[in-house]
Design a protein around this motif. Structure first.
Motif, PDB file in Angstrom:
ATOM      1  N   LEU A 232       1.763 -54.866  93.591  1.00  0.00           N
ATOM      2  CA  LEU A 232       1.579 -53.211  93.799  1.00  0.00           C
ATOM      3  C   LEU A 232       2.088 -52.672  92.593  1.00  0.00           C
ATOM      4  CD1 LEU A 232       2.867 -52.109  97.359  1.00  0.00           C
ATOM      5  CD2 LEU A 232       0.715 -51.866  96.370  1.00  0.00           C
ATOM      6  N   LYS A 233       2.665 -53.277  91.691  1.00  0.00           N
ATOM      7  CA  LYS A 233       3.168 -52.692  90.339  1.00  0.00           C
ATOM      8  C   LYS A 233       2.144 -52.973  89.139  1.00  0.00           C
ATOM      9  CE  LYS A 233       7.814 -53.309  91.789  1.00  0.00           C
ATOM     10  NZ  LYS A 233       9.284 -53.755  91.341  1.00  0.00           N
ATOM     11  N   SER A 234       0.930 -53.562  89.284  1.00  0.00           N
ATOM     12  CA  SER A 234      -0.216 -53.718  88.436  1.00  0.00           C
ATOM     13  C   SER A 234      -0.566 -52.319  87.868  1.00  0.00           C
ATOM     14  CB  SER A 234      -1.447 -54.363  88.937  1.00  0.00           C
ATOM     15  OG  SER A 234      -1.860 -53.663  90.079  1.00  0.00           O
ATOM     16  N   PRO A 235      -0.852 -52.647  86.413  1.00  0.00           N
ATOM     17  CA  PRO A 235      -1.270 -51.033  85.922  1.00  0.00           C
ATOM     18  C   PRO A 235      -2.465 -50.371  86.821  1.00  0.00           C
ATOM     19  CG  PRO A 235      -1.224 -52.762  84.476  1.00  0.00           C
ATOM     20  CD  PRO A 235      -1.137 -53.408  85.878  1.00  0.00           C
ATOM     21  N   PRO A 236      -2.487 -48.945  86.953  1.00  0.00           N
ATOM     22  CA  PRO A 236      -3.457 -48.270  87.287  1.00  0.00           C
ATOM     23  C   PRO A 236      -4.935 -48.427  86.689  1.00  0.00           C
ATOM     24  CG  PRO A 236      -2.143 -46.724  86.107  1.00  0.00           C
ATOM     25  CD  PRO A 236      -1.583 -48.398  86.148  1.00  0.00           C
ATOM     26  N   ASN A 253      -6.004 -45.209  92.649  1.00  0.00           N
ATOM     27  CA  ASN A 253      -4.678 -45.158  92.141  1.00  0.00           C
ATOM     28  C   ASN A 253      -3.802 -44.415  92.869  1.00  0.00           C
ATOM     29  OD1 ASN A 253      -5.585 -46.615  89.690  1.00  0.00           O
ATOM     30  ND2 ASN A 253      -6.328 -44.718  88.737  1.00  0.00           N
ATOM     31  N   THR A 254      -4.359 -43.427  93.632  1.00  0.00           N
ATOM     32  CA  THR A 254      -3.624 -42.477  94.658  1.00  0.00           C
ATOM     33  C   THR A 254      -2.987 -43.595  95.594  1.00  0.00           C
ATOM     34  OG1 THR A 254      -4.663 -40.578  93.935  1.00  0.00           O
ATOM     35  CG2 THR A 254      -3.309 -40.564  95.969  1.00  0.00           C
ATOM     36  N   MET A 255      -3.694 -44.277  96.058  1.00  0.00           N
ATOM     37  CA  MET A 255      -3.403 -45.274  97.392  1.00  0.00           C
ATOM     38  C   MET A 255      -2.549 -46.204  96.608  1.00  0.00           C
ATOM     39  SD  MET A 255      -5.582 -48.026  99.047  1.00  0.00           S
ATOM     40  CE  MET A 255      -5.733 -49.038  97.692  1.00  0.00           C
ATOM     41  N   ARG A 260       3.069 -48.026  96.563  1.00  0.00           N
ATOM     42  CA  ARG A 260       4.387 -48.509  96.049  1.00  0.00           C
ATOM     43  C   ARG A 260       5.348 -47.591  96.461  1.00  0.00           C
ATOM     44  NH1 ARG A 260       3.621 -48.041  89.694  1.00  0.00           N
ATOM     45  NH2 ARG A 260       2.170 -49.430  90.118  1.00  0.00           N
ATOM     46  N   GLU A 261       5.363 -46.334  96.567  1.00  0.00           N
ATOM     47  CA  GLU A 261       6.326 -45.554  97.054  1.00  0.00           C
ATOM     48  C   GLU A 261       7.000 -45.867  98.403  1.00  0.00           C
ATOM     49  OE1 GLU A 261       7.264 -40.792  97.631  1.00  0.00           O
ATOM     50  OE2 GLU A 261       5.403 -41.400  96.772  1.00  0.00           O
ATOM     51  N   TYR A 262       5.923 -46.315  99.252  1.00  0.00           N
ATOM     52  CA  TYR A 262       6.310 -46.456 100.663  1.00  0.00           C
ATOM     53  C   TYR A 262       7.069 -47.790 100.728  1.00  0.00           C
ATOM     54  CZ  TYR A 262       5.588 -47.772 105.600  1.00  0.00           C
ATOM     55  OH  TYR A 262       5.754 -48.349 106.949  1.00  0.00           O
ATOM     56  N   VAL A 263       6.548 -48.819  99.840  1.00  0.00           N
ATOM     57  CA  VAL A 263       7.359 -49.957 100.148  1.00  0.00           C
ATOM     58  C   VAL A 263       8.748 -50.031  99.200  1.00  0.00           C
ATOM     59  CG1 VAL A 263       7.137 -52.362  98.876  1.00  0.00           C
ATOM     60  CG2 VAL A 263       5.101 -51.395  99.861  1.00  0.00           C
TER      61      VAL A 263
END
Length: 475
Positions: A232-236, A253-255, A260-263
């Motif tokens: 999930l931390k891959s570049p946008p 990118n929004t998803m 990422r914020e949720y996890v």
């Protein structure tokens, strides 16, 4: 028949382009062929009318005998010309409306030259039975290109339809002549077929090139989405290109940001709970130490140890790997040290001449291998380890003699707190986080953990990690 159809969007678009190109070519050639037939027909009627006027003007003032002499002199096959007392066309009924109109035109224009009746008819060609129509010079090397084309055209005239006209003068004598129709050359020939094929190939190649350029951003999008699934931390994604692609990239990118914020929120929550539990657990352990030895104290101490183990596993699972720069690690030494610390591990492999170096962090990597080894020992009694390498990867294989895992449960056991009841339950140990932590750690270093039942029984766990030099080459 569905397997014959393309599966991807570019293939479908290319198929539609080729089908459209073929359809347009066929329709164009059909229209051209019909127009050429109509044009040749009009041209033949014009030639017939022109020849009728020329011959009638030449013959009308001459005597019957003079007409026969002139006709004999002008008759050159296939343009046969005769004068007779009877018409060459015996029927008075025209073949079609065009022939009927042509007869009226001839009579109307040539009435002042003593013409009182005209008959016109079209006949199909008759195959020649002699050698007079064979053109031997076609096979000779000394025949020039113009002469060859003239001979070919003459041969075509002998194979085309013929127009027959019978024109009657006032004295009752009939002027009969035959003229061949204009040959209808084929639309596709050996000469122009390469041109059509080249044009079609150019259109197809240009379509393929344009489709590849058009779909290139979507292939990048596909790779990025797969990368997001692993990290999930891959570049946008870059939000460049067509408006449709930019909208899609922006949505992805929004998803990714929301996921990422949720996890991260859940990881922080789990880590905070596991960390905060340590203080009350420590107090409970100290108070239990003050109690006398009894079966109840022993049971409580065991329950407390289970709670601490669960808390430690949750903390390991929720704590993300360090984002510091990866370090070079001698993977053989890591595996060998873990094997030396556990008597139930069989690892007799000698150290290779060239070390198996990977990139990662030593603590998470040891935890990853330890979890896999302990998992094999818990459910199989013994863990047999073997190390190998491929062109770009280091492969650690861990075999056990346990009951294995059902095929439909292979992916499920990687879920947090997931245990297969009949084969891997709480009675044999574990809290359902060991495999999850191991796979997450391996993936964070660019590797993977896979499971497979052995034919002779037991489970085979395979840990694959990229070799250091390959990772550096990519970077």
């Amino acid at each position: 028949m569905k397997w014959l159809l393309p599966r991807s969007l570019p293939a479908w678009v290319l198929l539609i382009v080729i089908a459209g190109l073929v359809a347009i070519q066929v329709l164009t050639l059909s229209i051209v062929a019909r127009e050429r037939v109509a044009s040749n027909n009009v041209l033949d009627l014009f030639r017939l009318n022109d020849r009728s006027q020329s011959l009638v003007k030449l013959m009308y003032a001459a005597t019957p005998d003079e007409r026969k002499k002139v006709a004999a002199g002008l008759s050159v096959p296939p343009y046969v010309l005769t004068m007779s007392d009877t018409p060459a066309i015996t029927t008075t009924i025209p073949d079609d409306d065009e022939m009927a109109e042509m007869e009226d035109i001839i009579v109307g224009r040539l009435a002042k030259y003593g013409v009182q009746e005209a008959r016109v008819q079209r006949e199909s060609p008759v195959k020649p039975d002699g050698a007079s129509h064979q053109h031997k010079p076609l096979d000779r090397d000394d025949v020039g290109s113009i002469e060859r084309e003239l001979l070919d055209l003459a041969a075509d005239f002998t194979k085309s339809d013929t127009l027959i006209a019978s024109i009657q003068f006032n004295d009752g004598q009939w002027l009969n002549f035959i003229m061949p129709s204009t040959p209808l050359s084929p639309v596709l020939t050996i000469q122009n077929l390469p041109l059509f094929a080249s044009a079609a190939a150019a259109v197809v190649l240009l379509s393929i090139w344009l489709l590849r350029r058009l779909t290139a951003p979507y292939r990048t999008l596909e790779s990025a989405v797969e990368r997001i699934g692993e990290d999930l931390k891959s570049p946008p994604l870059p939000e460049e290109g067509s408006s449709e692609y930019k909208s899609t990239a922006r949505a992805v990118n929004t998803m990714q940001a929301k996921l990422r914020e949720y996890v991260e929120d859940r990881e922080l929550l789990a880590a905070a709970l596991a960390h905060d539990l340590r203080t009350p657990l420590t107090r409970i352990r100290l108070r239990l130490e003050l109690l006398r030895k009894s079966p109840l104290k022993t049971a409580l101490m065991q329950n407390l140890a289970d709670i601490e183990a669960i808390s430690s596993s949750v903390l390991d699972f929720a704590t993300p790997n360090s984002e510091d720069e990866l370090e070079r690690i001698d993977f053989w030494s890591v595996v060998d040290s873990i094997a030396d610390d556990n008597p139930n591990v069989v690892f007799d492999q000698p150290k290779p001449a060239r070390g198996l170096i990977c990139l990662g962090h030593i603590v998470p990597l040891r935890r990853c291998v330890t979890n896999l080894v302990e998992n094999a020992i818990k459910y199989g009694g013994t863990a047999r380890l073997s190390l190998s390498q491929t062109a770009g990867n280091i492969v650690l294989t861990i075999d056990d003699d346990g009951p294995g895992i059902a095929d439909d449960q292979m992916d499920k056991v990687f879920r947090p707190f997931m245990r297969v009841e009949r084969s891997r339950n709480r009675e044999t140990g574990g809290f359902g986080l060991g495999l999850t932590i191991a796979r997450n750690t391996a993936r964070s270093f660019g590797g993977e953990v896979t499971l497979r039942n052995r034919p002779e029984g037991g489970l085979r766990v395979t840990l694959t990690l990229p070799r250091a030099r390959d990772l550096q080459a990519v970077g």
